[in-house]
Scaffold this active site. Structure first.
Site, PDB file in Angstrom:
ATOM      1  N   LYS A 189       0.838  -1.213   0.000  1.00 20.25           N
ATOM      2  CA  LYS A 189       0.000   0.000   0.000  1.00 20.25           C
ATOM      3  C   LYS A 189       0.870   1.259   0.000  1.00 20.25           C
ATOM      4  O   LYS A 189       2.083   1.189   0.091  1.00 20.25           O
ATOM      5  CB  LYS A 189      -0.958  -0.047   1.181  1.00 20.25           C
ATOM      6  CG  LYS A 189      -1.934  -1.250   1.134  1.00 20.25           C
ATOM      7  CD  LYS A 189      -3.063  -1.032   0.146  1.00 20.25           C
ATOM      8  CE  LYS A 189      -3.782  -2.277  -0.335  1.00 20.25           C
ATOM      9  NZ  LYS A 189      -4.483  -3.106   0.608  1.00 20.25           N
TER      10      LYS A 189
HETATM   11  C1  LIG Z   1      -5.631  -4.115   0.886  1.00 21.64           C
HETATM   12  C2  LIG Z   1      -7.089  -3.827   0.953  1.00 21.64           C
HETATM   13  C3  LIG Z   1      -7.845  -4.075   2.099  1.00 21.64           C
HETATM   14  C4  LIG Z   1      -7.320  -4.840   3.279  1.00 21.64           C
HETATM   15  O1  LIG Z   1      -6.218  -4.272   3.891  1.00 21.64           O
HETATM   16  P1  LIG Z   1      -5.466  -5.104   5.023  1.00 21.64           P
HETATM   17  O2  LIG Z   1      -4.692  -4.057   5.769  1.00 21.64           O
HETATM   18  O3  LIG Z   1      -4.598  -6.103   4.331  1.00 21.64           O
HETATM   19  O4  LIG Z   1      -6.492  -5.749   5.876  1.00 21.64           O
HETATM   20  C5  LIG Z   1      -9.165  -3.680   2.127  1.00 21.64           C
HETATM   21  N1  LIG Z   1      -9.733  -3.088   1.070  1.00 21.64           N
HETATM   22  C6  LIG Z   1      -9.047  -2.852  -0.063  1.00 21.64           C
HETATM   23  C7  LIG Z   1      -9.739  -2.150  -1.195  1.00 21.64           C
HETATM   24  C8  LIG Z   1      -7.704  -3.234  -0.160  1.00 21.64           C
HETATM   25  O5  LIG Z   1      -7.043  -3.038  -1.303  1.00 21.64           O
END
Ligand SMILES: *Cc1c(COP(=O)(O)O)cnc(C)c1O
Length: 394
Positions: A189
């Site tokens: 991210k």
């Molecule tokens: C990555 C992601 C999540 C989940 O994030 P985590 O921190 O891994 O739980 C939720 N929604 C979207 C759209 C994502 O891309």
């Protein structure tokens, strides 16, 4: 160099942890306090400050953030919650884990998000009690219009801002003015920590409740029980889960955070360079851009359509053999067997736009470490395959 010769490797994503983070982790390890404590509190302040949000509550993941935000709404069991089907499965698991009923919404082809007309039509069939709004790929979505269309107050909207860190809307950061906006610090991210998440909120009372709920519902976390002058007593007054953030994660996050603006600028440059090179390739549909700017460019999702000579799947395979990593965001939730069984064939038949675009979507490499020549290489391969159809003799 012939275009078909593999000359380099361009990974889809790459997790960059700055040197200062290594030193910060060493200091936390040496301090003897590893779990939720002073580093977490400082990270929460600094993260909220960067977004100009009132409060940030750090938790173990964005998925846990969504579950906590939904549970904190205290809705009756089985209450319907609107969510896009073109989203990450974890966000829909969070609805189920909260004891609520997901209602999937079809995709707006122009934005890859959900448009108010779709929400209004769905609300005419099932009145939702809450809604998840997802800032797909980093495209900032206006919450107010969707809340209106759903007949919900803004406080019943939980934003899945896993892609939204760095996105701007109306001159403000996504998450700055939210009832509850959920961020992810997963390895790929925009602010990578490895794992972690946070909820920003304008409601200080809610932030306090979330801080209890992330730690088994305990009225005092360990830092406040074992810290200087603390008492061992605590109550459990709310339902909780184990979803706290550790000081090790916070130390990494605090070191990463000052670099976010430069990383965001680079993501925007990468997107602009892709746009220029790919605009002339027939059949490649560029990612939507918001009218007012402010895209977070977590992803760069193109759509592969006629007259491009290869299907999305064939292009992904051809790019892979030329060293270029790609991904698909997302397999719609209703294409997964678990959710089909849970939600029934009836709901899954009503999502034709998602069914169509899901076969076309391809996310190209997107991270701040991409060089201009990496981007040019990716675009050259896509243009070359458009000319030759992948036939090496063409
Ligand atoms: C990555 C992601 C999540 C989940 O994030 P985590 O921190 O891994 O739980 C939720 N929604 C979207 C759209 C994502 O891309």
């Amino acid at each position: 160099m012939t275009a078909g010769t593999r000359t380099r490797t361009v990974p889809f994503a790459r997790c960059h942890i700055v040197a200062e983070a290594h030193e910060a982790v060493e200091r936390v390890l040496a301090s003897g306090w590893l779990t939720t404590g002073p580093q977490t509190m400082a990270f929460e302040d600094e993260f909220a400050g960067r977004l100009a949000a009132r409060e940030a509550v750090a938790v173990s993941s964005c998925t846990a953030a969504i579950e906590l935000a939904l549970r904190a709404l205290r809705l009756p069991p089985g209450a319907p919650v609107f969510t896009p089907t073109l989203t990450f499965c974890g966000a829909v698991h969070a609805i189920v884990h909260s004891g609520l009923q997901p209602v999937l919404l079809d995709t707006d082809e122009r934005t890859l998000t959900v448009d108010p007309a779709t929400v209004a039509a769905a609300a005419g069939q099932v009145r939702p009690q809450a809604m998840i709004v997802q800032h797909m790929a980093g495209y900032p979505v206006g919450v107010a219009a969707l809340a209106d269309a759903a007949g919900l107050p803004a406080g019943r909207v939980v934003e899945d801002a896993a892609h939204g860190l760095g996105a701007m809307i109306g001159g403000r950061a996504v998450g700055a003015d939210s009832a509850a906006a959920c961020f992810s610090f997963y390895a790929t991210k925009n602010l990578p920590i490895g794992e972690g998440g946070a909820i920003t909120t304008t409601d200080a009372g809610l932030a306090g409740v979330l801080r209890e709920m992330r730690q088994h519902g305990m009225s005092r976390d360990a830092w406040r029980r074992y810290g200087p002058g603390a008492s061992w007593r605590y109550d459990v007054a709310v339902d909780g889960i184990k979803a706290n953030f550790t000081d090790l994660q916070a130390a990494i996050g605090r070191a990463q955070l000052p670099h976010l603006p430069a990383w965001q600028r680079r993501r925007a440059e990468v997107a602009a360079r892709y746009d220029r090179a790919l605009a002339t390739v027939p059949g490649v549909v560029l990612p939507p851009r918001p009218a007012g700017g402010g895209h977070a460019w977590h992803l760069y999702p193109v759509r592969i359509t006629a007259p491009y000579p290869l299907s999305r799947d064939a292009l992904a395979a051809a790019l892979s053999s030329r060293g270029v990593g790609t991904s698909v965001h997302f397999i719609p939730v209703h294409h997964f067997s678990y959710f089909r069984a849970l939600l029934g064939a009836q709901m899954c038949r009503q999502l034709p736009v998602a069914d169509r675009v899901a076969r076309q979507l391809l996310s190209l490499p997107m991270h701040p470490g991409l060089t201009d020549s990496d981007i040019d290489y990716v675009c050259d391969q896509i243009a070359d395959l458009a000319r030759t159809g992948g036939d090496p003799c063409a």
